[in-house]
Design an enzyme around this catalytic site. Structure first.
Site, mmCIF file in Angstrom:
data_model
loop_
_atom_site.group_PDB
_atom_site.id
_atom_site.type_symbol
_atom_site.label_atom_id
_atom_site.label_comp_id
_atom_site.label_asym_id
_atom_site.label_seq_id
_atom_site.Cartn_x
_atom_site.Cartn_y
_atom_site.Cartn_z
ATOM 1 N N GLY A 50 0.790 -1.046 0.010
ATOM 2 C CA GLY A 50 0.069 -0.129 -0.132
ATOM 3 C C GLY A 50 0.799 1.333 -0.064
ATOM 4 C CB ALA A 51 -0.152 4.802 -0.206
ATOM 5 N NE ARG A 137 -4.993 6.673 14.487
ATOM 6 C CZ ARG A 137 -5.072 7.164 13.348
ATOM 7 N NH1 ARG A 137 -6.376 7.695 13.174
ATOM 8 N NH2 ARG A 137 -4.535 6.727 12.242
ATOM 9 C CB CYS A 172 -1.902 11.634 8.267
ATOM 10 S SG CYS A 172 -3.817 11.564 7.601
ATOM 11 C CB SER A 202 -1.153 10.634 -0.834
ATOM 12 O OG SER A 202 -1.097 11.715 -0.022
ATOM 13 N N GLY A 203 -3.855 10.345 1.304
ATOM 14 C CA GLY A 203 -4.336 10.102 2.353
ATOM 15 C C GLY A 203 -5.354 9.034 2.376
ATOM 16 C CG HIS A 285 -3.105 15.744 4.292
ATOM 17 N ND1 HIS A 285 -3.407 15.291 3.402
ATOM 18 C CD2 HIS A 285 -3.588 14.712 5.516
ATOM 19 C CE1 HIS A 285 -4.024 14.112 3.560
ATOM 20 N NE2 HIS A 285 -3.950 13.792 4.619
HETATM 21 N N1 LIG Z 1 -2.462 6.847 3.313
HETATM 22 C C1 LIG Z 1 -2.126 7.599 4.350
HETATM 23 O O1 LIG Z 1 -1.556 8.821 4.337
HETATM 24 C C2 LIG Z 1 -2.336 7.253 5.694
HETATM 25 C C3 LIG Z 1 -1.872 7.877 6.851
HETATM 26 C C4 LIG Z 1 -2.105 7.526 7.875
HETATM 27 C C5 LIG Z 1 -2.828 6.248 8.348
HETATM 28 N N2 LIG Z 1 -3.112 5.637 7.346
HETATM 29 C C6 LIG Z 1 -3.649 4.231 7.523
HETATM 30 O O2 LIG Z 1 -2.684 3.093 6.858
HETATM 31 C C7 LIG Z 1 -3.712 2.253 6.606
HETATM 32 C C8 LIG Z 1 -3.270 1.687 4.901
HETATM 33 O O3 LIG Z 1 -3.499 3.081 4.288
HETATM 34 P P1 LIG Z 1 -2.877 3.059 2.708
HETATM 35 O O4 LIG Z 1 -3.056 4.389 2.285
HETATM 36 O O5 LIG Z 1 -1.404 2.719 2.508
HETATM 37 O O6 LIG Z 1 -3.852 2.100 1.827
HETATM 38 P P2 LIG Z 1 -3.627 1.354 0.632
HETATM 39 O O7 LIG Z 1 -2.705 1.985 -0.257
HETATM 40 O O8 LIG Z 1 -5.066 0.976 0.060
HETATM 41 O O9 LIG Z 1 -2.784 0.037 1.258
HETATM 42 C C9 LIG Z 1 -3.630 -1.080 1.852
HETATM 43 C C10 LIG Z 1 -2.899 -2.108 2.248
HETATM 44 O O10 LIG Z 1 -3.431 -3.200 3.095
HETATM 45 C C11 LIG Z 1 -3.389 -4.414 2.522
HETATM 46 N N3 LIG Z 1 -4.367 -5.339 2.866
HETATM 47 C C12 LIG Z 1 -5.642 -5.112 2.343
HETATM 48 N N4 LIG Z 1 -6.384 -6.161 2.837
HETATM 49 C C13 LIG Z 1 -5.579 -6.984 3.494
HETATM 50 C C14 LIG Z 1 -5.769 -8.181 4.025
HETATM 51 N N5 LIG Z 1 -6.983 -8.873 4.180
HETATM 52 N N6 LIG Z 1 -4.870 -8.832 4.760
HETATM 53 C C15 LIG Z 1 -3.650 -8.312 4.521
HETATM 54 N N7 LIG Z 1 -3.270 -7.090 3.844
HETATM 55 C C16 LIG Z 1 -4.485 -6.395 3.499
HETATM 56 C C17 LIG Z 1 -3.120 -4.222 1.012
HETATM 57 O O11 LIG Z 1 -2.533 -5.279 0.364
HETATM 58 P P3 LIG Z 1 -2.899 -5.801 -1.196
HETATM 59 O O12 LIG Z 1 -2.096 -4.846 -2.067
HETATM 60 O O13 LIG Z 1 -2.435 -7.138 -0.908
HETATM 61 O O14 LIG Z 1 -4.467 -5.834 -1.331
HETATM 62 C C18 LIG Z 1 -2.394 -3.084 0.942
HETATM 63 O O15 LIG Z 1 -1.076 -3.488 1.481
HETATM 64 C C19 LIG Z 1 -5.230 2.407 6.761
HETATM 65 O O16 LIG Z 1 -5.567 1.843 8.015
HETATM 66 C C20 LIG Z 1 -5.027 4.158 6.775
HETATM 67 O O17 LIG Z 1 -6.046 4.594 7.441
HETATM 68 C C21 LIG Z 1 -2.978 6.070 5.875
#
Ligand SMILES: NC(=O)c1ccc[n+]([C@@H]2O[C@H](COP(=O)([O-])OP(=O)(O)OC[C@H]3O[C@@H](n4cnc5c(N)ncnc54)[C@H](OP(=O)(O)O)[C@@H]3O)[C@@H](O)[C@H]2O)c1
Length: 377
Positions: A50-51, A137, A172, A202-203, A285
């Site tokens: 993921g991101a 949290r 974030c 990206s969030g 952001h």
């Molecule tokens: N983006 C941000 O800026 C940000 C900031 C703070 C917190 N977060 C938090 O971080 C988390 C991920 O965010 P992201 O933005 O990185 O999302 P993302 O790009 O959609 O990535 C999601 C990740 O989760 C994995 N995943 C989904 N279903 C799964 C499962 N059943 N078992 C194992 N892995 C699984 C995906 O794997 P696959 O590729 O195999 O589907 C991918 O690696 C969320 O909880 C989000 O709220 C994100």
């Protein structure tokens, strides 16, 4: 800070994840690094495709985080694919309850439901879980930590004591806001904070970034935009944050800022209100923050405090009308602060307006979590 546009980070499996800021420490100290790695913890990255997961790898590499082994975990969809990290190829494994055997530190970023299902399993196996989701949290007993703000919340927690724990990374927008507001709060005590956010694609993860790019092309080509991630057009538009709206009219993102600030500052009296908006920015952001203080604090003193604050840079050139931008902070560790000015709606020096920008995949997620992990070693 460079103003060059940083390329959109994509999930290129099998590409080398070279750090944006190569560390000069890599080469002269290769042997020391190797021995540090042997004695380092065994780590797992959950949601590695993921991101945030991809950024975890960049940050671990940039900071020479010591590890003796690393597991790349994602969903069944990605299992079996290969990922390259620090000149080695790893197979992505499907996350299961057994994934955490022998692991010391797990960095979670696979969404709240995955954290809820697997975080306690990992902690029960003695793993230090640093979780990026909102799942834990606000739980009593779960530290909610920004290392520059409340490191004391990690007291007594160390890898290798045979006891696991869950530590939560704040939202974030909260991290970016508090990186700037806390040094001022420490000096003059914030009574009330009013935040308006301008939040990037990206969030919402890698798929949202891809959708913004696709929609931009589609709109420019006169085609109807594809709306899979967000329910309305994102390119050339902005809208209220996509988090669910609560009965009080705030959305969940806004209430996270309210509640998490109180927990992190350990101050149940601080008044916080927020309006969170998605803007068609690819990464990083921006936030407008209005602060009301208990004690006076003038502009010059505020600038001096912010210039000396760890993890903060001041970009505040009134003559050139140059202030922080999302592009300027993309792929950067520091949170940038500018537009530092007295709030003319308040008497005396009891109010300030500031404008803050931060890369929320980096300081708002991966970097903050890795900093927490470093403090656990
Ligand atoms: N983006 C941000 O800026 C940000 C900031 C703070 C917190 N977060 C938090 O971080 C988390 C991920 O965010 P992201 O933005 O990185 O999302 P993302 O790009 O959609 O990535 C999601 C990740 O989760 C994995 N995943 C989904 N279903 C799964 C499962 N059943 N078992 C194992 N892995 C699984 C995906 O794997 P696959 O590729 O195999 O589907 C991918 O690696 C969320 O909880 C989000 O709220 C994100």
């Amino acid at each position: 800070m460079s103003t060059a546009f940083s390329p959109i980070p994509r999930v290129h499996l099998r590409t080398s994840l070279s750090p944006p800021h190569p560390s000069p420490r890599h080469f002269p100290f290769a042997r020391i690094r190797a021995s540090l790695q042997e004695s380092g913890p065994s780590i797992a990255v959950v949601g590695v495709t993921g991101a945030v997961g991809q950024e975890f790898l960049r940050v671990l590499s940039d900071r020479d985080f010591p590890y003796r082994s690393i597991k790349m975990l994602a969903s069944k969809r990605s299992a079996g694919r290969s990922i390259s990290f620090q000149d080695k190829d790893y197979l992505i494994e499907e996350l299961t309850g057994d994934s955490f055997d022998g692991v010391d530190v797990a960095l979670f970023s696979a969404g709240g439901s995955i954290s809820k299902a697997f975080g306690p399993v990992a902690a029960s196996k003695g793993v230090m879980v640093v979780d990026n989701s909102s799942a834990f949290r606000m739980d009593d007993g779960v530290p909610l930590v920004i290392p520059e703000v409340n490191p004391e919340a990690l007291e007594g927690l160390k890898v290798g004591k045979g006891k696991g724990a869950i530590i939560a990374n704040p939202n974030c927008s909260t991290i970016i806001c508090l990186m700037a507001a806390t040094p001022l709060h420490r000096h003059a005590t914030v009574k009330r904070m009013v935040v308006s956010t301008y939040q990037a694609a990206s969030g919402a993860g890698a798929a949202a970034m891809e959708e913004l790019e696709l929609q931009t092309r589609e709109v420019l080509e006169g085609k109807p935009p594809t709306c899979n991630i967000f329910k309305e057009q994102y390119a050339f538009n902005l809208f209220s944050h996509n988090a669910p709206v609560l009965p009080n009219g705030y959305n969940e993102e806004e209430m996270k800022m309210v509640k998490e600030t109180r927990k992190i500052w350990n101050d149940s009296n601080v008044k916080v209100t927020a309006t969170c908006i998605r803007v068609p920015v690819m990464r990083a952001h921006a936030e407008s923050v209005n602060l009301q203080f208990q004690n006076p604090l003038d502009e010059d003193k505020a600038k001096e405090i912010l210039k000396n604050a760890p993890g903060v840079v001041v970009i505040d050139d009134r003559a050139a009308n140059h202030f922080p931008t999302p592009l300027e902070v993309s792929n950067k560790d520091d949170v940038a602060v500018g537009r530092i000015r007295r709030d003319v709606s308040q008497d005396g020096n009891y109010g300030l307006d500031i404008f803050v920008c931060g890369d929320q995949i980096r300081k708002g997620a991966a970097l903050n979590a890795v900093q927490i992990a470093e403090m656990l070693l």
